[in-house]
Design a protein around this motif. Structure first.
Motif, PDB file in Angstrom:
ATOM      1  N   LEU A  99      -6.087  -8.345   4.393  1.00  0.00           N
ATOM      2  CA  LEU A  99      -7.107  -8.249   3.346  1.00  0.00           C
ATOM      3  C   LEU A  99      -7.550  -6.807   3.135  1.00  0.00           C
ATOM      4  O   LEU A  99      -7.705  -6.348   1.996  1.00  0.00           O
ATOM      5  N   VAL A 100      -7.766  -6.080   4.235  1.00  0.00           N
ATOM      6  CA  VAL A 100      -8.247  -4.702   4.128  1.00  0.00           C
ATOM      7  C   VAL A 100      -7.184  -3.800   3.510  1.00  0.00           C
ATOM      8  O   VAL A 100      -7.485  -2.951   2.667  1.00  0.00           O
ATOM      9  N   LEU A 101      -5.921  -3.968   3.918  1.00  0.00           N
ATOM     10  CA  LEU A 101      -4.842  -3.168   3.334  1.00  0.00           C
ATOM     11  C   LEU A 101      -4.736  -3.409   1.828  1.00  0.00           C
ATOM     12  O   LEU A 101      -4.576  -2.473   1.043  1.00  0.00           O
ATOM     13  N   THR A 102      -4.828  -4.669   1.444  1.00  0.00           N
ATOM     14  CA  THR A 102      -4.745  -5.007   0.018  1.00  0.00           C
ATOM     15  C   THR A 102      -5.899  -4.397  -0.764  1.00  0.00           C
ATOM     16  O   THR A 102      -5.728  -3.939  -1.904  1.00  0.00           O
ATOM     17  N   SER A 103      -7.074  -4.360  -0.141  1.00  0.00           N
ATOM     18  CA  SER A 103      -8.254  -3.801  -0.825  1.00  0.00           C
ATOM     19  C   SER A 103      -8.132  -2.305  -1.063  1.00  0.00           C
ATOM     20  O   SER A 103      -8.841  -1.740  -1.904  1.00  0.00           O
ATOM     21  N   GLN A 104      -7.221  -1.638  -0.325  1.00  0.00           N
ATOM     22  CA  GLN A 104      -7.049  -0.187  -0.483  1.00  0.00           C
ATOM     23  C   GLN A 104      -6.200   0.177  -1.698  1.00  0.00           C
ATOM     24  O   GLN A 104      -6.247   1.324  -2.171  1.00  0.00           O
ATOM     25  N   ILE A 105      -5.411  -0.748  -2.208  1.00  0.00           N
ATOM     26  CA  ILE A 105      -4.430  -0.424  -3.245  1.00  0.00           C
ATOM     27  C   ILE A 105      -5.050   0.186  -4.506  1.00  0.00           C
ATOM     28  O   ILE A 105      -4.592   1.247  -4.962  1.00  0.00           O
ATOM     29  N   PRO A 106      -6.106  -0.421  -5.097  1.00  0.00           N
ATOM     30  CA  PRO A 106      -6.681   0.206  -6.296  1.00  0.00           C
ATOM     31  C   PRO A 106      -7.195   1.622  -6.039  1.00  0.00           C
ATOM     32  O   PRO A 106      -7.016   2.511  -6.876  1.00  0.00           O
ATOM     33  N   ALA A 107      -7.813   1.840  -4.882  1.00  0.00           N
ATOM     34  CA  ALA A 107      -8.348   3.162  -4.553  1.00  0.00           C
ATOM     35  C   ALA A 107      -7.224   4.178  -4.381  1.00  0.00           C
ATOM     36  O   ALA A 107      -7.344   5.324  -4.830  1.00  0.00           O
ATOM     37  N   VAL A 108      -6.141   3.768  -3.740  1.00  0.00           N
ATOM     38  CA  VAL A 108      -5.015   4.676  -3.540  1.00  0.00           C
ATOM     39  C   VAL A 108      -4.347   5.016  -4.871  1.00  0.00           C
ATOM     40  O   VAL A 108      -3.929   6.157  -5.103  1.00  0.00           O
ATOM     41  N   LEU A 156       0.832  -1.202   0.000  1.00  0.00           N
ATOM     42  CA  LEU A 156       0.000   0.000   0.000  1.00  0.00           C
ATOM     43  C   LEU A 156       0.869   1.256   0.000  1.00  0.00           C
ATOM     44  O   LEU A 156       0.569   2.229  -0.705  1.00  0.00           O
ATOM     45  N   THR A 157       1.958   1.222   0.766  1.00  0.00           N
ATOM     46  CA  THR A 157       2.888   2.356   0.780  1.00  0.00           C
ATOM     47  C   THR A 157       3.504   2.563  -0.602  1.00  0.00           C
ATOM     48  O   THR A 157       3.633   3.694  -1.076  1.00  0.00           O
ATOM     49  N   ALA A 158       3.863   1.458  -1.262  1.00  0.00           N
ATOM     50  CA  ALA A 158       4.442   1.548  -2.601  1.00  0.00           C
ATOM     51  C   ALA A 158       3.440   2.114  -3.603  1.00  0.00           C
ATOM     52  O   ALA A 158       3.812   2.869  -4.507  1.00  0.00           O
ATOM     53  N   ALA A 159       2.164   1.766  -3.434  1.00  0.00           N
ATOM     54  CA  ALA A 159       1.132   2.273  -4.338  1.00  0.00           C
ATOM     55  C   ALA A 159       1.013   3.790  -4.248  1.00  0.00           C
ATOM     56  O   ALA A 159       0.782   4.472  -5.259  1.00  0.00           O
ATOM     57  N   TRP A 160       1.194   4.337  -3.055  1.00  0.00           N
ATOM     58  CA  TRP A 160       1.126   5.781  -2.868  1.00  0.00           C
ATOM     59  C   TRP A 160       2.458   6.446  -3.200  1.00  0.00           C
ATOM     60  O   TRP A 160       2.514   7.584  -3.660  1.00  0.00           O
ATOM     61  N   GLY A 161       3.552   5.726  -2.966  1.00  0.00           N
ATOM     62  CA  GLY A 161       4.865   6.253  -3.308  1.00  0.00           C
ATOM     63  C   GLY A 161       5.646   6.805  -2.137  1.00  0.00           C
ATOM     64  O   GLY A 161       6.831   7.140  -2.279  1.00  0.00           O
TER      65      GLY A 161
END
Length: 247
Positions: free
Chosen positions: A145-154, A65-70
């Motif tokens: 599971l919840v953290l992974t679900s945030q990736i597309p939205a982020v 998730l951190t990588a998705a945001w940068g």
């Protein structure tokens, strides 16, 4: 029989009843302890393995998730150079994700504290509480599971900030992610209340966490600080390495 004799006889009977009652309570407590406490070395090792796997999975999802945001979401302070109303849904997504990773950091630290206590229990042949370990493992699995679900939205939120892409309404991914995060967060407060810092039956051993590995006492100090009541008039106290003795 005189009144005094009745009193003495009644007192003896009362004392007998108290002794019998105490024996029953003691027996019940022993049965509860047998169910709640674990001291078998093989079970301790299995509990540690299960907790480690759950924590590793949660940390991996956190990193993704951190990588998705940068960059760390804890640093997010809102959009720069764009009217906030233009990307209101994206700001909301990232605020929710930020709150979620703060919960993740707390659970990950607690997993580290529990792991250290599992090692101490094994090396010293001591018992510890089973149910907090199982509850933390369950929360970490949910967190993954919840953290992974945030990736597309982020990812969509990041595009909205960097490319100026906006939507009239929240994207479906954003709505689903926020719903999952909100549901998880609602259970976090109650969950942390049910998860004590100390799970060793012999709490004095917590002062030896430093023997388990470097940084363990620092992690424990962070966990304690998170649970300390906020006091704006005072600075955050410096914790002694042996503060755990008084949990």
């Amino acid at each position: 029989m005189s009144g005094l004799e009745v009193f003495l006889d009644g007192g003896a009977t009362f004392a007998s009843l108290l002794s019998a009652g105490a024996a029953v309570v003691g027996y019940r407590q022993q049965k509860e302890d047998d169910l709640e406490l674990v001291e078998d070395v093989e079970e301790v090792e299995q509990l540690r393995k299960n907790l480690s796997e759950a924590a590793t999975s949660a940390c991996a999802a956190h990193a993704a998730l951190t990588a998705a945001w940068g960059q760390p979401l804890s640093l997010f302070r809102g959009p720069v150079g764009m009217p906030q109303v233009q990307v209101a849904w994206a700001v909301e997504v990232l605020e929710v994700a930020k709150e979620l990773v703060e919960s993740a950091a707390e659970l990950e630290d607690l997993a580290d504290v529990y792991d250290a206590q599992l090692q101490l229990a094994k090396s010293h042949g001591r018992s510890l509480l089973r149910s907090p370990l199982l509850r933390l493992e369950e929360r970490l699995d949910e967190l993954s599971l919840v953290l992974t679900s945030q990736i597309p939205a982020v990812v969509l939120a990041k595009e909205a900030f960097t490319l100026g892409d906006t939507f009239a309404v929240k994207p479906v991914h954003a709505m689903a992610a926020m719903k999952a995060a909100t549901s998880f967060s609602q259970g976090s407060l109650k969950s942390m209340e049910e998860l004590p810092l100390a799970i060793l039956q012999d709490r004095q051993l917590l002062g030896e966490l430093w023997r388990v590995g470097p940084g363990r006492m620092e992690v424990l100090a962070r966990a304690i600080a998170r649970r300390a009541p906020a006091s704006p008039a005072k600075e955050v106290p410096e914790y002694s390495p042996y503060v755990a003795d008084y949990l």
